[in-house]
Motif scaffolding. Sequence first.
Motif, PDB file in Angstrom:
ATOM      1  N   GLY A  22     -14.954 -19.601  12.761  1.00  0.00           N
ATOM      2  CA  GLY A  22     -16.090 -19.547  11.840  1.00  0.00           C
ATOM      3  C   GLY A  22     -16.322 -20.864  11.131  1.00  0.00           C
ATOM      4  N   CYS A  23     -15.251 -21.506  10.679  1.00  0.00           N
ATOM      5  CA  CYS A  23     -15.392 -22.797   9.982  1.00  0.00           C
ATOM      6  C   CYS A  23     -15.799 -23.902  10.939  1.00  0.00           C
ATOM      7  CB  CYS A  23     -14.090 -23.150   9.276  1.00  0.00           C
ATOM      8  SG  CYS A  23     -13.740 -22.105   7.827  1.00  0.00           S
TER       9      CYS A  23
ATOM     10  N   LEU B  69     -18.493 -13.831  10.123  1.00  0.00           N
ATOM     11  CA  LEU B  69     -17.343 -14.003  11.015  1.00  0.00           C
ATOM     12  C   LEU B  69     -16.070 -14.239  10.212  1.00  0.00           C
ATOM     13  CD1 LEU B  69     -15.896 -14.509  13.691  1.00  0.00           C
ATOM     14  CD2 LEU B  69     -16.925 -16.796  13.756  1.00  0.00           C
ATOM     15  N   THR B  70     -16.116 -15.137   9.247  1.00  0.00           N
ATOM     16  CA  THR B  70     -14.954 -15.370   8.393  1.00  0.00           C
ATOM     17  C   THR B  70     -14.940 -14.360   7.248  1.00  0.00           C
ATOM     18  OG1 THR B  70     -16.176 -16.957   7.027  1.00  0.00           O
ATOM     19  CG2 THR B  70     -14.982 -17.823   8.920  1.00  0.00           C
ATOM     20  N   THR B  71     -13.773 -14.110   6.704  1.00  0.00           N
ATOM     21  CA  THR B  71     -13.667 -13.101   5.650  1.00  0.00           C
ATOM     22  C   THR B  71     -12.608 -13.486   4.634  1.00  0.00           C
ATOM     23  OG1 THR B  71     -13.013 -10.798   5.212  1.00  0.00           O
ATOM     24  CG2 THR B  71     -12.216 -11.776   7.255  1.00  0.00           C
ATOM     25  N   PHE B  72     -13.000 -13.540   3.389  1.00  0.00           N
ATOM     26  CA  PHE B  72     -12.086 -13.858   2.293  1.00  0.00           C
ATOM     27  C   PHE B  72     -11.268 -12.635   1.901  1.00  0.00           C
ATOM     28  CE2 PHE B  72     -10.969 -14.460  -2.154  1.00  0.00           C
ATOM     29  CZ  PHE B  72     -10.569 -15.783  -2.212  1.00  0.00           C
TER      30      PHE B  72
ATOM     31  N   THR C 190      -4.025 -20.696   6.154  1.00  0.00           N
ATOM     32  CA  THR C 190      -5.442 -20.339   6.230  1.00  0.00           C
ATOM     33  C   THR C 190      -6.316 -21.422   5.620  1.00  0.00           C
ATOM     34  OG1 THR C 190      -4.940 -17.967   6.163  1.00  0.00           O
ATOM     35  CG2 THR C 190      -7.173 -18.639   5.543  1.00  0.00           C
ATOM     36  N   LEU C 191      -5.918 -21.944   4.468  1.00  0.00           N
ATOM     37  CA  LEU C 191      -6.685 -23.021   3.839  1.00  0.00           C
ATOM     38  C   LEU C 191      -6.709 -24.263   4.719  1.00  0.00           C
ATOM     39  CD1 LEU C 191      -5.573 -22.774   0.102  1.00  0.00           C
ATOM     40  CD2 LEU C 191      -7.895 -22.463   0.989  1.00  0.00           C
TER      41      LEU C 191
ATOM     42  N   VAL D  65     -14.970 -17.164   4.061  1.00  0.00           N
ATOM     43  CA  VAL D  65     -14.113 -18.340   3.950  1.00  0.00           C
ATOM     44  C   VAL D  65     -14.876 -19.598   4.359  1.00  0.00           C
ATOM     45  CG1 VAL D  65     -12.096 -19.486   4.990  1.00  0.00           C
ATOM     46  CG2 VAL D  65     -11.908 -17.143   4.166  1.00  0.00           C
ATOM     47  N   SER D  66     -15.830 -19.471   5.284  1.00  0.00           N
ATOM     48  CA  SER D  66     -16.550 -20.650   5.772  1.00  0.00           C
ATOM     49  C   SER D  66     -17.375 -21.301   4.664  1.00  0.00           C
ATOM     50  CB  SER D  66     -17.442 -20.269   6.953  1.00  0.00           C
ATOM     51  OG  SER D  66     -18.334 -19.225   6.610  1.00  0.00           O
ATOM     52  N   THR D  67     -18.154 -20.517   3.924  1.00  0.00           N
ATOM     53  CA  THR D  67     -18.921 -21.080   2.812  1.00  0.00           C
ATOM     54  C   THR D  67     -17.991 -21.561   1.706  1.00  0.00           C
ATOM     55  OG1 THR D  67     -20.763 -19.591   3.312  1.00  0.00           O
ATOM     56  CG2 THR D  67     -20.741 -20.603   1.133  1.00  0.00           C
TER      57      THR D  67
END
Length: 352
Positions: A88-89, A121-124, A159-160, A299-301
């Motif tokens: 996603g990123c 797609l990404t998820t926090f 993850t970061l 997570v992408s934003t």
Amino acid sequence: MAPDKLENLNFRAEAEGLETSEAERIDRPPSVDEGIRPSKVYEPLSFPVIVLLMPASVFGVLARLGIIALMTYDGRSVFPLAYVQAVGCLFMGMGLRLKEPIGQFYGPLYTALTTGFCGSLTTFSSWQLDVFNSWINAGQDSRGGLRDFVDGVGNSTITLSVSLGSLAFGYGIASRLAAYFHRPRFLRRSIRYSISCLSVLIYMATFFTYFFLPASFRHKATAALIFSFPGALTRYLLSISLNQRSKVLPIGTLTANTLGTALLAAFHVLQSTPNPPSQNACSILQGLADGFCGSLTTVSTFAAEAREFPTRKACRYVAVSWFMGQAMMLLIFGSSIWTGRAKEQITCTYHY
């Protein structure tokens, strides 16, 4: 739009103090106030922008569920969610770099790619749940408390690192490709209308997949697809409404990630009660967790905003977001476990 008119619009935006920082523009369609000359300027809440979030969020959730299913196997060396955040990123970085050519082609496609697809797609929230499960050793693995702590720290830092690294890598790839993007032709009105109609039809199809595909698919995918667009739209509205209100932190994204994490913790509690609900209710809860919470949080934003900030401000944003997420998990999920209202593992049963 004529160049002189674009220059007048840009001058008026600067004179009225309407310019926003790079971090605040991430979710917005390309506009003249950021030095981009799109073929047509779309307002953030215009119909073409909103409607294109429908298929983008659906495909984002589908991609996330597919990657997790593909990368979940015995003996794996990397946790599945890391692949989700990385992919996603990666696309997020490419979208940020190619914002201008995308805007010259069709502005709403940019928001669909970054906010809709990459954001869904990404998820926090699932990341925060994984970290909290590491603290409490939800898998009941044979290890001591120190290793629980190390596992949670590792999940957080990996993850970061993967997210920020993939974002930069995607941006670099797109920089190499940008030279091959000559000024694209703007889509004709008939094609733009067709895309909007197709977007609505794709989202409407998710309701048919829920009711007409086998019930065993509901907890796996079809329930999540129904809730994908409401989650992405809620995040987008929060971002547009709140991110400009503070120069310290992107309040909109922070609110979306914190709220989504709190909701996921609540849904997880309902799925883990000693007396779980019916199979249909369990499928809906799983759909809300994967679809609504997964698309509401991103997570992408989050990584893209942190990348735009100075180092000290970025570290503060990351720390506040992470601590708020873990606080929601502790207050909602943790307190339910320790009072006996929920178990560490999901007790819901599904159709197979």
